[in-house]
Design a protein around this motif. Structure first.
Motif, PDB file in Angstrom:
ATOM      1  N   MET A   1       0.946  -1.116  -0.154  1.00  0.00           N
ATOM      2  CA  MET A   1      -0.050  -0.024  -0.024  1.00  0.00           C
ATOM      3  C   MET A   1       0.990   1.161   0.182  1.00  0.00           C
ATOM      4  SD  MET A   1      -3.170  -0.381  -0.062  1.00  0.00           S
ATOM      5  CE  MET A   1      -3.961   0.961   0.518  1.00  0.00           C
ATOM      6  N   ARG A   2       2.057   1.200   0.832  1.00  0.00           N
ATOM      7  CA  ARG A   2       2.769   2.543   0.750  1.00  0.00           C
ATOM      8  C   ARG A   2       3.519   2.696  -0.710  1.00  0.00           C
ATOM      9  NH1 ARG A   2       3.007   6.842   3.965  1.00  0.00           N
ATOM     10  NH2 ARG A   2       5.052   7.872   3.585  1.00  0.00           N
ATOM     11  N   LYS A   3       3.836   1.728  -1.193  1.00  0.00           N
ATOM     12  CA  LYS A   3       4.184   2.109  -2.634  1.00  0.00           C
ATOM     13  C   LYS A   3       3.256   2.799  -3.399  1.00  0.00           C
ATOM     14  CE  LYS A   3       7.976  -1.719  -2.924  1.00  0.00           C
ATOM     15  NZ  LYS A   3       8.518  -2.664  -3.625  1.00  0.00           N
ATOM     16  N   VAL A   4       2.112   2.121  -3.348  1.00  0.00           N
ATOM     17  CA  VAL A   4       0.750   2.755  -4.206  1.00  0.00           C
ATOM     18  C   VAL A   4       0.612   4.193  -4.016  1.00  0.00           C
ATOM     19  CG1 VAL A   4      -1.786   2.583  -4.756  1.00  0.00           C
ATOM     20  CG2 VAL A   4      -0.314   0.680  -4.550  1.00  0.00           C
ATOM     21  N   PHE A   5       0.856   4.513  -2.615  1.00  0.00           N
ATOM     22  CA  PHE A   5       0.545   5.858  -1.999  1.00  0.00           C
ATOM     23  C   PHE A   5       1.679   6.638  -2.458  1.00  0.00           C
ATOM     24  CE2 PHE A   5       1.206   8.631   1.831  1.00  0.00           C
ATOM     25  CZ  PHE A   5       0.210   9.688   1.475  1.00  0.00           C
ATOM     26  N   GLN A   6       3.066   6.375  -2.533  1.00  0.00           N
ATOM     27  CA  GLN A   6       4.264   7.082  -2.992  1.00  0.00           C
ATOM     28  C   GLN A   6       3.935   7.251  -4.388  1.00  0.00           C
ATOM     29  OE1 GLN A   6       6.376   8.840  -1.185  1.00  0.00           O
ATOM     30  NE2 GLN A   6       5.115   8.164   0.676  1.00  0.00           N
ATOM     31  N   ALA A   7       3.456   6.296  -5.318  1.00  0.00           N
ATOM     32  CA  ALA A   7       3.265   6.519  -6.614  1.00  0.00           C
ATOM     33  C   ALA A   7       2.284   7.629  -6.679  1.00  0.00           C
ATOM     34  CB  ALA A   7       2.992   5.172  -7.301  1.00  0.00           C
ATOM     35  N   GLU A   8       1.167   7.501  -5.920  1.00  0.00           N
ATOM     36  CA  GLU A   8       0.029   8.567  -6.392  1.00  0.00           C
ATOM     37  C   GLU A   8       0.537   9.853  -5.954  1.00  0.00           C
ATOM     38  OE1 GLU A   8      -2.859   7.097  -3.471  1.00  0.00           O
ATOM     39  OE2 GLU A   8      -3.843   5.915  -5.036  1.00  0.00           O
ATOM     40  N   LEU A   9       1.244   9.832  -4.952  1.00  0.00           N
ATOM     41  CA  LEU A   9       2.039  11.423  -4.579  1.00  0.00           C
ATOM     42  C   LEU A   9       3.185  11.991  -5.780  1.00  0.00           C
ATOM     43  CD1 LEU A   9       3.033  10.935  -0.813  1.00  0.00           C
ATOM     44  CD2 LEU A   9       1.035  12.411  -1.735  1.00  0.00           C
ATOM     45  N   GLN A  10       3.689  11.065  -6.283  1.00  0.00           N
ATOM     46  CA  GLN A  10       4.467  11.232  -7.436  1.00  0.00           C
ATOM     47  C   GLN A  10       3.867  11.964  -8.664  1.00  0.00           C
ATOM     48  OE1 GLN A  10       7.373   8.454  -8.458  1.00  0.00           O
ATOM     49  NE2 GLN A  10       8.131   9.465 -10.323  1.00  0.00           N
ATOM     50  N   GLN A  11       2.602  11.236  -8.879  1.00  0.00           N
ATOM     51  CA  GLN A  11       1.969  11.444  -9.910  1.00  0.00           C
ATOM     52  C   GLN A  11       1.291  12.843  -9.749  1.00  0.00           C
ATOM     53  OE1 GLN A  11      -0.837   8.586 -11.164  1.00  0.00           O
ATOM     54  NE2 GLN A  11      -1.522   9.779 -12.996  1.00  0.00           N
ATOM     55  N   VAL A  12       0.982  13.266  -8.716  1.00  0.00           N
ATOM     56  CA  VAL A  12       0.385  14.643  -8.477  1.00  0.00           C
ATOM     57  C   VAL A  12       1.392  15.729  -8.401  1.00  0.00           C
ATOM     58  CG1 VAL A  12      -0.224  16.165  -6.397  1.00  0.00           C
ATOM     59  CG2 VAL A  12      -1.481  13.888  -6.739  1.00  0.00           C
ATOM     60  N   SER A  63      -6.134  14.399  -5.726  1.00  0.00           N
ATOM     61  CA  SER A  63      -5.687  14.966  -4.458  1.00  0.00           C
ATOM     62  C   SER A  63      -6.859  14.632  -3.118  1.00  0.00           C
ATOM     63  CB  SER A  63      -5.225  16.416  -4.479  1.00  0.00           C
ATOM     64  OG  SER A  63      -4.247  16.733  -5.292  1.00  0.00           O
ATOM     65  N   ILE A  64      -8.044  14.964  -3.468  1.00  0.00           N
ATOM     66  CA  ILE A  64      -9.006  14.771  -2.780  1.00  0.00           C
ATOM     67  C   ILE A  64      -9.403  13.053  -2.336  1.00  0.00           C
ATOM     68  CG2 ILE A  64     -11.602  14.840  -2.308  1.00  0.00           C
ATOM     69  CD1 ILE A  64     -11.312  17.577  -3.757  1.00  0.00           C
ATOM     70  N   ASP A  65      -9.056  12.446  -3.520  1.00  0.00           N
ATOM     71  CA  ASP A  65      -9.269  10.880  -3.219  1.00  0.00           C
ATOM     72  C   ASP A  65      -7.971  10.410  -2.403  1.00  0.00           C
ATOM     73  OD1 ASP A  65     -11.640  10.752  -4.973  1.00  0.00           O
ATOM     74  OD2 ASP A  65     -10.251  10.038  -6.809  1.00  0.00           O
ATOM     75  N   ILE A  66      -6.868  11.046  -2.464  1.00  0.00           N
ATOM     76  CA  ILE A  66      -5.789  10.491  -1.755  1.00  0.00           C
ATOM     77  C   ILE A  66      -6.104  10.785  -0.218  1.00  0.00           C
ATOM     78  CG2 ILE A  66      -3.356  10.888  -1.236  1.00  0.00           C
ATOM     79  CD1 ILE A  66      -2.904  11.450  -4.067  1.00  0.00           C
ATOM     80  N   LEU A  67      -6.610  12.127   0.111  1.00  0.00           N
ATOM     81  CA  LEU A  67      -6.988  12.483   1.551  1.00  0.00           C
ATOM     82  C   LEU A  67      -7.842  11.622   1.891  1.00  0.00           C
ATOM     83  CD1 LEU A  67      -7.150  16.509   1.157  1.00  0.00           C
ATOM     84  CD2 LEU A  67      -5.493  15.178   2.346  1.00  0.00           C
ATOM     85  N   ALA A  68      -8.981  11.263   1.038  1.00  0.00           N
ATOM     86  CA  ALA A  68     -10.008  10.315   1.663  1.00  0.00           C
ATOM     87  C   ALA A  68      -9.565   9.032   1.957  1.00  0.00           C
ATOM     88  CB  ALA A  68     -11.230  10.530   0.719  1.00  0.00           C
ATOM     89  N   LEU A  69      -8.810   8.323   1.011  1.00  0.00           N
ATOM     90  CA  LEU A  69      -8.468   7.052   1.052  1.00  0.00           C
ATOM     91  C   LEU A  69      -7.268   6.628   2.017  1.00  0.00           C
ATOM     92  CD1 LEU A  69      -9.340   6.077  -2.759  1.00  0.00           C
ATOM     93  CD2 LEU A  69     -10.966   5.756  -0.645  1.00  0.00           C
ATOM     94  N   GLN A  70      -6.255   7.450   1.692  1.00  0.00           N
ATOM     95  CA  GLN A  70      -5.031   7.305   2.391  1.00  0.00           C
ATOM     96  C   GLN A  70      -4.756   7.954   3.725  1.00  0.00           C
ATOM     97  OE1 GLN A  70      -3.025   5.193   0.974  1.00  0.00           O
ATOM     98  NE2 GLN A  70      -3.604   4.816  -0.928  1.00  0.00           N
ATOM     99  N   SER A  71      -5.484   8.882   4.243  1.00  0.00           N
ATOM    100  CA  SER A  71      -5.474   9.645   5.241  1.00  0.00           C
ATOM    101  C   SER A  71      -3.945  10.152   5.560  1.00  0.00           C
ATOM    102  CB  SER A  71      -5.935   8.754   6.647  1.00  0.00           C
ATOM    103  OG  SER A  71      -7.288   8.505   6.365  1.00  0.00           O
ATOM    104  N   PRO A  72      -3.477  10.590   4.812  1.00  0.00           N
ATOM    105  CA  PRO A  72      -1.911  10.948   4.851  1.00  0.00           C
ATOM    106  C   PRO A  72      -1.711  12.073   6.111  1.00  0.00           C
ATOM    107  CG  PRO A  72      -2.779  12.066   3.115  1.00  0.00           C
ATOM    108  CD  PRO A  72      -3.825  11.352   3.502  1.00  0.00           C
ATOM    109  N   VAL A  73      -0.562  11.986   6.711  1.00  0.00           N
ATOM    110  CA  VAL A  73      -0.200  12.916   7.839  1.00  0.00           C
ATOM    111  C   VAL A  73       1.097  13.391   7.483  1.00  0.00           C
ATOM    112  CG1 VAL A  73      -1.428  11.271   9.483  1.00  0.00           C
ATOM    113  CG2 VAL A  73       0.838  10.763   8.953  1.00  0.00           C
TER     114      VAL A  73
END
Length: 216
Positions: A1-12, A63-73
């Motif tokens: 999951m962390r790799k997916v999250f980082q890939a999403e951040l990179q895409q942003v 970005s909103i999807d990431i906030l909702a699904l990943q709950s970044p801190v």
């Protein structure tokens, strides 16, 4: 999951650079149409602005999807919130380039401003070009050395913006009311373009250092 999250951040981040690059192109084409009475180029800038709007909406939704699904801190949260705010500034820069092109289109086949004041606008445009180029480099590298160049160009744009108003208020200015309005609006659009570039630089600075303090 962390790799997916980082890939999403990179895409942003990549999408942010893509939007900024389109804004750079819009400014270049809008300013050329403005200074050269090129109505075809002005039309292209106006129609292409929809692409910038589309990409901004897409980035915001992601970005909103990431906030909702990943709950970044912590820093990841700041990055996503910062992306939402920076995308708004970049979209507005695209709008301002479109406004400049719209002036060129409305005045065609005449030039938007008389030759006597064109050098002032040429210099304003050059500094706006520096700002958007440095914004792109800043988004790509987060190298804060680019912030100083952005700030210096914005200071000069402010000086030139005031110079335009001094010229318009002088006894030597004998142009029509419409030409005066066009010059006033164009100067304001170019000045605000720089403001939004500084806003993006300020947000990147905060992401890197936690400090909002950047001169404008």
């Amino acid at each position: 999951m962390r790799k997916v999250f980082q890939a999403e951040l990179q895409q942003v981040g990549e999408e942010m650079v893509q939007i900024a690059t389109l804004v750079e192109e819009a400014l270049a084409n809008a300013s050329h149409s403005f200074l050269n009475a090129d109505v075809q180029e002005a039309e292209e800038v106006i129609s292409n602005d929809a692409r910038i709007d589309f990409l901004q909406n897409q980035l915001d939704e992601r970005s909103i999807d990431i906030l909702a699904l990943q709950s970044p801190v912590a820093s990841d949260l700041r990055m996503i919130v910062g992306a939402l705010r920076m995308s708004s500034s970049l979209e507005r820069m695209g709008d301002l380039a479109r406004h400049v092109a719209q002036i060129a289109r409305m005045r065609f086949p005449d030039h938007a401003v008389p030759a006597s004041i064109e050098p002032v606008f040429e210099e304003m445009i050059e500094h706006d070009k520096i700002i958007i180029a440095k914004v792109i480099e800043l988004l790509e590298t987060r190298n804060l050395e680019h912030v100083d160049a952005i700030s210096r160009s914005k200071v000069r744009i402010n000086e030139l913006h005031r110079k335009v108003f001094d010229i318009l208020a002088s006894d030597e200015w004998q142009e029509t009311a419409q030409v005066t309005v066009d010059a006033t609006l164009a100067s304001r659009y170019l000045e605000r373009f720089g403001d939004h570039g500084v806003s993006v630089a300020r947000k990147v600075t905060y992401l890197v250092t936690g400090d909002w303090n950047i001169s404008s």
